[in-house]
Design a protein around this motif. Sequence first.
Motif, mmCIF file in Angstrom:
data_model
loop_
_atom_site.group_PDB
_atom_site.id
_atom_site.type_symbol
_atom_site.label_atom_id
_atom_site.label_comp_id
_atom_site.label_asym_id
_atom_site.label_seq_id
_atom_site.Cartn_x
_atom_site.Cartn_y
_atom_site.Cartn_z
ATOM 1 N N UNK A 224 1.395 -0.990 0.036
ATOM 2 C CA UNK A 224 -0.073 0.053 -0.133
ATOM 3 C C UNK A 224 0.122 0.689 -0.608
ATOM 4 N N UNK A 225 0.181 2.375 -1.017
ATOM 5 C CA UNK A 225 1.191 3.513 -0.886
ATOM 6 C C UNK A 225 0.703 4.286 0.364
ATOM 7 N N UNK A 226 1.969 5.271 0.389
ATOM 8 C CA UNK A 226 1.913 6.150 1.877
ATOM 9 C C UNK A 226 0.222 6.457 1.548
ATOM 10 N N UNK A 227 -0.253 7.099 0.849
ATOM 11 C CA UNK A 227 -1.445 8.454 1.244
ATOM 12 C C UNK A 227 -2.816 7.011 1.103
ATOM 13 N N UNK A 228 -2.716 5.451 1.304
ATOM 14 C CA UNK A 228 -3.764 5.140 1.415
ATOM 15 C C UNK A 228 -3.633 4.289 3.134
ATOM 16 N N UNK A 229 -2.094 4.626 3.461
ATOM 17 C CA UNK A 229 -2.119 3.906 5.242
ATOM 18 C C UNK A 229 -2.892 5.481 6.308
ATOM 19 N N UNK A 230 -4.038 5.786 6.053
ATOM 20 C CA UNK A 230 -5.016 6.434 6.760
ATOM 21 C C UNK A 230 -5.081 6.145 8.139
ATOM 22 N N UNK A 231 -5.263 7.126 9.259
ATOM 23 C CA UNK A 231 -5.320 6.696 10.796
ATOM 24 C C UNK A 231 -5.950 6.097 11.159
ATOM 25 N N UNK A 232 -7.388 7.009 10.383
ATOM 26 C CA UNK A 232 -9.029 5.964 10.736
ATOM 27 C C UNK A 232 -8.695 4.335 9.771
ATOM 28 N N UNK A 233 -7.755 4.097 9.490
ATOM 29 C CA UNK A 233 -8.481 2.752 9.160
ATOM 30 C C UNK A 233 -8.789 1.595 10.017
ATOM 31 N N UNK A 234 -9.518 0.828 10.228
ATOM 32 C CA UNK A 234 -9.716 -0.303 11.362
ATOM 33 C C UNK A 234 -8.625 -1.006 11.006
ATOM 34 N N UNK A 235 -8.373 -1.198 12.465
ATOM 35 C CA UNK A 235 -7.319 -2.069 12.738
ATOM 36 C C UNK A 235 -7.311 -3.848 11.934
ATOM 37 N N UNK A 236 -8.545 -3.579 12.030
ATOM 38 C CA UNK A 236 -8.259 -5.094 10.941
ATOM 39 C C UNK A 236 -8.407 -5.077 9.694
ATOM 40 N N UNK A 237 -8.118 -4.450 8.419
ATOM 41 C CA UNK A 237 -8.139 -3.731 7.534
ATOM 42 C C UNK A 237 -6.578 -4.144 7.481
ATOM 43 N N UNK A 238 -6.289 -4.822 6.231
ATOM 44 C CA UNK A 238 -5.182 -5.756 6.343
ATOM 45 C C UNK A 238 -5.484 -5.424 4.514
ATOM 46 N N UNK A 239 -6.279 -5.247 3.528
ATOM 47 C CA UNK A 239 -6.244 -4.645 2.362
ATOM 48 C C UNK A 239 -6.754 -4.384 2.262
ATOM 49 N N UNK A 240 -6.428 -3.299 0.844
ATOM 50 C CA UNK A 240 -7.292 -2.218 0.157
ATOM 51 C C UNK A 240 -7.193 -2.170 -1.085
ATOM 52 N N UNK A 241 -8.591 -1.985 -1.511
ATOM 53 C CA UNK A 241 -8.852 -2.970 -3.184
ATOM 54 C C UNK A 241 -9.113 -1.729 -4.223
ATOM 55 N N UNK A 242 -8.726 -1.107 -5.435
ATOM 56 C CA UNK A 242 -9.052 0.112 -5.611
ATOM 57 C C UNK A 242 -10.064 0.005 -6.004
ATOM 58 N N UNK A 243 -11.226 1.218 -5.857
ATOM 59 C CA UNK A 243 -12.357 1.606 -6.287
ATOM 60 C C UNK A 243 -12.969 0.529 -7.441
ATOM 61 N N UNK A 244 -12.452 1.028 -8.706
ATOM 62 C CA UNK A 244 -13.380 0.326 -9.765
ATOM 63 C C UNK A 244 -12.418 -0.757 -10.807
ATOM 64 N N UNK A 245 -10.620 -0.952 -9.959
ATOM 65 C CA UNK A 245 -10.415 -2.213 -10.932
ATOM 66 C C UNK A 245 -9.807 -2.817 -9.642
ATOM 67 N N UNK A 246 -9.671 -4.399 -10.599
ATOM 68 C CA UNK A 246 -9.031 -4.917 -9.298
ATOM 69 C C UNK A 246 -7.345 -4.695 -8.654
ATOM 70 N N UNK A 247 -7.338 -4.067 -8.286
ATOM 71 C CA UNK A 247 -5.281 -3.426 -8.102
ATOM 72 C C UNK A 247 -5.561 -3.838 -6.868
#
Length: 475
Positions: A224-247
């Motif tokens: 995950x790039x730095x801009x996706x590592x926001x402080x508000x993320x749930x501690x159980x979140x491990x994966x972030x997917x792009x909105x409209x694509x399979x990234x």
Amino acid sequence: MLRPFYFLLLLTLGITQLSACAQSATDKPAGAPVAVRPGQPLPWLDSLLTASPILRLHQVGMSLAYADSARPFYGYQETKYFTPASNMKLFSLYAGLHILADSLPSLRYFSRNDTLFFQGTGDPTLLHGDVPSRRAYSFLLNRPERTLAYCDIATVAPFGPGWTWDDYGYYFQPERAAFPIFGNTVRFYATPPAPVRAGTRPAVAPQSRIRVLPRYFAPLVGPAPAELRTPGLDTDTHIIRALHENRFYVLPTVKKWVDETPFVTSRGLMLRLLGDTLRRATSNAVWRPRPAQGDSIRTLYGLRVDSLYRRMLRVSDNFLAEQLLLMCSTKIGRRDSLSTGRVIRYARKNLLGTLPDPVLWVDGSGLSRLNLITPRTLTGLLLKLHQELPERRLLSLLAAGGGQGTLRKRYHDAAGPWVWGKTGTLSNNLNMCGYLRTKSGRLVAFTFMNNNHVAESGTMRNEVERVLAQVRARL
């Protein structure tokens, strides 16, 4: 005419009997189990619901009925409409019980020359990680035709009406589809990195090693790039997917974990995944059977229905519930589309007419806040289920307190389960319905709805359990 002596004797005996009855009623301990008649007041239960500092801040509804009776015996705001959340899965269950046979329809097909034409029915079990069925897989793998041709069928939108758009990346909201594969999700398995030898300093901070299934998606996974590592993320979140694509982007961690993320579905992706798995070329074609030329349309059946119902209800699986209604739609009305709305209209007209109030029903899972229902109507459905199914089978489909499913960590009793239920949770809504066994041995169908609460979820669950434990003890 009675002589005075006999008159006085009868009068004395009558007064003695009345005194004994009064004494017996007085000696009955407070809160002892009693049989309740419909309409009989229960002031102790009214007080539990109205005096609670937790419950009095939001909308509360309750309805109770003995499971072997015809109608509820207690209600609190039972005629008002509430957002039911996953309690709606019981309506999907009821539709499935009345529309489907004892096995799930896996696909429709016909053969012409050297080509097998097949079409999806909404069956979610093909290579599913929790309720896998190899029936369709083996069928397609071993067909003698040289070509497998998948045929599209008109299907509902991937997301249902009123679903929360930014939940697209969470495990509980996969996209609906005519021919799902792998549950329309990617699974990630993380194992801790190897220990660093003493006295060494690695050039890069060690991270958990990630295994991806299906492996097709492995090249699409990265840190995950730095801009996706926001402080508000749930501690159980491990994966972030792009909105409209399979990234897929992995957040830094050194722990062991398992996560599941929906992928963006498409016909092309499904064909690639299916072809890679079968190791057979799978093409796309148009569904144009010609009965006059011998094209015979058949249906392949797969997993037994209770395997899906049990998983759907015990862990409140949204995807299975949505696909269940799509499978039901293959059995009613037109055969050229898969329609959730068609099943809902059929069920409301043909199956639910005896319930107390109309049901505002828009999806199979309860993810939508557009669903609305009254507590007494949900209890009415519980009564219908109890009348139509063997009790042992019915209770086995539900989560059991202290046993399994969403209730496994609550309602413990050394003697065994005393509550079997279906939870229904959305942000600020916490509902529960099902059956509880009272201390006196009777089975009570209950609905307990809490909408727009502001308490923490754990606090709400404790309060719901406290109230239901009192119902168990005093009825």
